[in-house]
Write a protein that holds these residues in place. Structure first.
Motif, PDB file in Angstrom:
ATOM      1  N   CYS A 160      -7.917   2.166  -4.294  1.00  0.00           N
ATOM      2  CA  CYS A 160      -7.617   0.919  -3.582  1.00  0.00           C
ATOM      3  C   CYS A 160      -8.637   0.741  -2.455  1.00  0.00           C
ATOM      4  CB  CYS A 160      -6.202   0.989  -3.018  1.00  0.00           C
ATOM      5  SG  CYS A 160      -5.658  -0.512  -2.194  1.00  0.00           S
ATOM      6  N   CYS A 162      -2.103   2.400  -5.099  1.00  0.00           N
ATOM      7  CA  CYS A 162      -1.217   1.530  -4.303  1.00  0.00           C
ATOM      8  C   CYS A 162      -0.600   0.452  -5.202  1.00  0.00           C
ATOM      9  CB  CYS A 162      -2.002   0.814  -3.215  1.00  0.00           C
ATOM     10  SG  CYS A 162      -2.703   1.908  -1.984  1.00  0.00           S
ATOM     11  N   CYS A 169      -8.116   0.201   0.431  1.00  0.00           N
ATOM     12  CA  CYS A 169      -7.598   0.747   1.692  1.00  0.00           C
ATOM     13  C   CYS A 169      -7.931   2.230   1.852  1.00  0.00           C
ATOM     14  CB  CYS A 169      -6.085   0.546   1.761  1.00  0.00           C
ATOM     15  SG  CYS A 169      -5.132   1.673   0.731  1.00  0.00           S
ATOM     16  N   HIS A 207       0.821  -1.213   0.000  1.00  0.00           N
ATOM     17  CA  HIS A 207       0.000   0.000   0.000  1.00  0.00           C
ATOM     18  C   HIS A 207       0.854   1.262   0.000  1.00  0.00           C
ATOM     19  CE1 HIS A 207      -3.626  -2.327   0.008  1.00  0.00           C
ATOM     20  NE2 HIS A 207      -2.876  -3.186   0.680  1.00  0.00           N
TER      21      HIS A 207
HETATM   22 ZN   LIG Z   1      -4.066   0.426  -0.789  1.00  0.00          ZN
END
Ligand SMILES: [Zn+2]
Length: 299
Positions: free
Chosen positions: A173, A180, A175, A157
């Protein structure tokens, strides 16, 4: 005997080690997006392995995506997002009625490859999982570096380095960040990038087969993938300069990477010569489960 389980985004792999010998091995598909079903699947896999060996209540280690928050004890940062915020260790211990040793999947890979694999006897290494997700593990002074915050090697990431104008802005992403490494280098990312380029939909194995049959789009997709992996690993070499870089996960089976990526990465490594070997994990797909079986002995 000891059991090791590698809980991946696509498959759950289990092995039983008797000393250093694998005496049983099983693999099942990971239930998608369902925490309770994932616990059931791990529990059923452990039962089946014990039935094969005629043993009960064997010591058990488990490798998982993401990491356990040292403060809350809850899982975080897993690309199988149904695991995040869960007390995976306690929930599995209750199901399986025994204490469990847990570690990040890339860290399990590192333990296995340090023990009797590609990093055996080395002082430093960087180990990479290129699978449903992208993760890493750092070995320094001959030991796995879990890190001050339990984040050692969490490389998937970070953003793609030396990004080109054509690559901007990148993909969102899960996240919460954008662009990432995981959105460029995971198996699903390669499939998506290939399909978006007009290629025939398929997984990495299918794209390699298309390239071998002369499909120009498949070749271009794999070349772009190698270029991005070379940049990502050049940044690792500039930071850690490990004695070896080891690839695992489904994409580690793409044989051309071991030639193409080192041929490219000198452009970004801050030296005239780069000697770093890039190799596949000696134990291949089984490395994570083998490392998990050694948790509690090695950690
Ligand atoms: Zn990510």
């Amino acid at each position: 005997m000891r059991i090791g389980v590698d809980l991946g985004g696509t498959k759950i792999e289990g092995v039983v080690l008797n000393g250093n010998q694998v005496v049983a091995r099983l693999r099942v598909a990971t239930p998608q997006g369902n925490y309770a079903a994932t616990l059931d699947a791990v529990s059923a896999l452990v039962d089946a392995l014990e039935q094969q060996t005629g043993q009960r209540a064997l010591p058990l280690g488990l490798g998982h995506p993401g990491s356990i928050d040292p403060h809350s004890g809850l899982l975080r940062n897993a690309n199988s997002v149904c695991l995040n915020g869960r007390a995976l260790k306690q929930d599995l211990e209750a199901r399986l009625d025994r204490p469990l040793a847990l570690a990040n999947d890339a860290n399990c890979l590192a333990l296995s490859e340090l023990y009797d694999g590609a990093a055996r006897g080395l002082q430093s290494a960087f180990l990479v999982i290129l699978g449903t997700g992208v993760g890493g593990a750092v070995v320094a002074n001959g030991q796995l570096q879990q890190g001050f915050n339990g984040l050692g090697g969490e490389w998937g990431h970070n953003p793609l380095p030396w990004v080109t104008k054509q690559e901007l802005p990148g993909t969102a992403c899960w996240c919460g960040q954008h662009g990432c490494l995981e959105t460029w280098l995971s198996g699903p990312a390669l499939s998506l990038l290939h399909a978006n380029a007009g290629g025939i939909a398929g997984d990495a194995r299918a794209i390699v087969a298309q390239a071998e049959q002369g499909d120009a789009i498949a070749r271009a997709s794999l070349e772009a993938y190698s270029h991005r992996l070379a940049r990502a690993l050049a940044a690792v070499i500039n930071l850690l300069d490990p004695q070896i870089i080891v690839l695992a996960g489904g994409l580690s089976q793409v044989r051309t990477l071991y030639h193409d990526v080192p041929a490219l990465w000198s452009r970004w490594v801050f030296a005239d010569q780069v000697q770093t070997p890039l190799v596949p994990a000696v134990h291949g797909d089984a490395s994570g489960a083998l490392g998990a079986a050694r948790l509690g002995i090695e950690c």
